[in-house]
Motif scaffolding. Structure first.
Motif, PDB file in Angstrom:
ATOM      1  N   SER A  13     -10.277 -59.748  83.294  1.00 23.31           N
ATOM      2  CA  SER A  13     -11.273 -58.681  83.304  1.00 23.31           C
ATOM      3  C   SER A  13     -12.661 -59.291  83.078  1.00 23.31           C
ATOM      4  O   SER A  13     -12.930 -59.846  82.018  1.00 23.31           O
ATOM      5  CB  SER A  13     -10.983 -57.654  82.206  1.00 23.31           C
ATOM      6  OG  SER A  13     -12.132 -56.871  81.950  1.00 23.31           O
ATOM      7  N   SER A  14     -13.536 -59.153  84.060  1.00 21.26           N
ATOM      8  CA  SER A  14     -14.893 -59.694  83.940  1.00 21.26           C
ATOM      9  C   SER A  14     -15.653 -59.064  82.780  1.00 21.26           C
ATOM     10  O   SER A  14     -16.434 -59.738  82.106  1.00 21.26           O
ATOM     11  CB  SER A  14     -15.678 -59.470  85.237  1.00 21.26           C
ATOM     12  OG  SER A  14     -15.068 -60.171  86.282  1.00 21.26           O
ATOM     13  N   ASN A  18     -16.986 -61.352  79.809  1.00 16.81           N
ATOM     14  CA  ASN A  18     -18.428 -61.455  79.536  1.00 16.81           C
ATOM     15  C   ASN A  18     -18.780 -61.025  78.113  1.00 16.81           C
ATOM     16  O   ASN A  18     -19.605 -61.665  77.460  1.00 16.81           O
ATOM     17  CB  ASN A  18     -19.237 -60.672  80.567  1.00 16.81           C
ATOM     18  CG  ASN A  18     -19.239 -61.346  81.920  1.00 16.81           C
ATOM     19  OD1 ASN A  18     -19.157 -62.571  82.011  1.00 16.81           O
ATOM     20  ND2 ASN A  18     -19.319 -60.553  82.972  1.00 16.81           N
ATOM     21  N   LEU A  19     -18.168 -59.940  77.630  1.00 18.72           N
ATOM     22  CA  LEU A  19     -18.416 -59.504  76.248  1.00 18.72           C
ATOM     23  C   LEU A  19     -17.963 -60.561  75.251  1.00 18.72           C
ATOM     24  O   LEU A  19     -18.677 -60.873  74.295  1.00 18.72           O
ATOM     25  CB  LEU A  19     -17.684 -58.189  75.964  1.00 18.72           C
ATOM     26  CG  LEU A  19     -18.329 -56.916  76.496  1.00 18.72           C
ATOM     27  CD1 LEU A  19     -17.383 -55.736  76.339  1.00 18.72           C
ATOM     28  CD2 LEU A  19     -19.641 -56.639  75.778  1.00 18.72           C
ATOM     29  N   THR A  20     -16.786 -61.112  75.481  1.00 18.19           N
ATOM     30  CA  THR A  20     -16.255 -62.149  74.589  1.00 18.19           C
ATOM     31  C   THR A  20     -17.170 -63.364  74.585  1.00 18.19           C
ATOM     32  O   THR A  20     -17.487 -63.906  73.518  1.00 18.19           O
ATOM     33  CB  THR A  20     -14.822 -62.535  75.016  1.00 18.19           C
ATOM     34  OG1 THR A  20     -14.007 -61.358  75.009  1.00 18.19           O
ATOM     35  CG2 THR A  20     -14.223 -63.578  74.084  1.00 18.19           C
ATOM     36  N   LYS A  21     -17.612 -63.782  75.759  1.00 10.22           N
ATOM     37  CA  LYS A  21     -18.524 -64.928  75.857  1.00 10.22           C
ATOM     38  C   LYS A  21     -19.807 -64.678  75.077  1.00 10.22           C
ATOM     39  O   LYS A  21     -20.244 -65.522  74.300  1.00 10.22           O
ATOM     40  CB  LYS A  21     -18.871 -65.216  77.335  1.00 10.22           C
ATOM     41  CG  LYS A  21     -17.800 -65.947  78.090  1.00 10.22           C
ATOM     42  CD  LYS A  21     -18.110 -66.048  79.561  1.00 10.22           C
ATOM     43  CE  LYS A  21     -19.208 -67.039  79.863  1.00 10.22           C
ATOM     44  NZ  LYS A  21     -19.326 -67.321  81.310  1.00 10.22           N
ATOM     45  N   LYS A  22     -20.415 -63.509  75.275  1.00 10.20           N
ATOM     46  CA  LYS A  22     -21.681 -63.191  74.605  1.00 10.20           C
ATOM     47  C   LYS A  22     -21.517 -63.187  73.090  1.00 10.20           C
ATOM     48  O   LYS A  22     -22.340 -63.736  72.363  1.00 10.20           O
ATOM     49  CB  LYS A  22     -22.229 -61.841  75.070  1.00 10.20           C
ATOM     50  CG  LYS A  22     -22.617 -61.805  76.528  1.00 10.20           C
ATOM     51  CD  LYS A  22     -24.045 -62.248  76.729  1.00 10.20           C
ATOM     52  CE  LYS A  22     -24.484 -62.085  78.154  1.00 10.20           C
ATOM     53  NZ  LYS A  22     -24.730 -63.329  78.843  1.00 10.20           N
ATOM     54  N   VAL A  23     -20.466 -62.531  72.602  1.00  7.13           N
ATOM     55  CA  VAL A  23     -20.229 -62.451  71.157  1.00  7.13           C
ATOM     56  C   VAL A  23     -20.046 -63.849  70.575  1.00  7.13           C
ATOM     57  O   VAL A  23     -20.632 -64.187  69.549  1.00  7.13           O
ATOM     58  CB  VAL A  23     -19.004 -61.550  70.855  1.00  7.13           C
ATOM     59  CG1 VAL A  23     -18.542 -61.709  69.419  1.00  7.13           C
ATOM     60  CG2 VAL A  23     -19.327 -60.097  71.162  1.00  7.13           C
TER      61      VAL A  23
END
Length: 125
Positions: A13-14, A18-23
């Motif tokens: 899931s993009s 992306n949320l995981t990467k940012k956090v």
């Protein structure tokens, strides 16, 4: 940058990726991401990771099979990378199935990002 812990996020899931990467970037982690188990195996061939966040339900090769293949690697350092499963279907698996595959811990979706950061810190400290 060399002092940053390196995290591989395996998630199809993009949005979650992306949320995981940012956090985690906000917490000073160095992040790589892939979309399936085959890409995980390719990534760990050429990179060193401190932890893998592994979605269980991915195309081409799911997280359980990918974890089993990592645990069977001849390179013991890579075979022992901490793996945290991320799944919306934890109820479909027993704790024993996660343990037998070689998963160190699992996080239920929807992801509580405070808990995610705690778990990543636990395995990378």
């Amino acid at each position: 940058m060399a002092n940053f812990k390196k995290v591989l996020v395996a998630e199809d899931s993009s949005v979650i990726q992306n949320l995981t990467k940012k956090v985690l970037q906000f917490q000073n982690y160095d992040i790589d991401s892939v979309k399936n188990g085959e890409e995980v195996l390719k990534a760990i061939e050429t990179n060193e990771y401190d932890i893998i966040l592994m979605d269980i339900g991915m195309p081409k090769m799911d997280g359980m099979e990918c974890t089993r293949q990592i645990r069977a690697l001849a390179d013991k350092q890579k075979a022992n990378i901490p793996i945290v499963a991320i799944t919306g279907n934890a109820k479909n698996y027993s704790e024993e199935e996660f343990n037998n595959a070689g998963i160190n811990e699992y996080i239920q979706k929807p992801i509580n990002f405070d808990h995610l950061v705690e778990v990543v810190k636990k395995f990378t400290s």
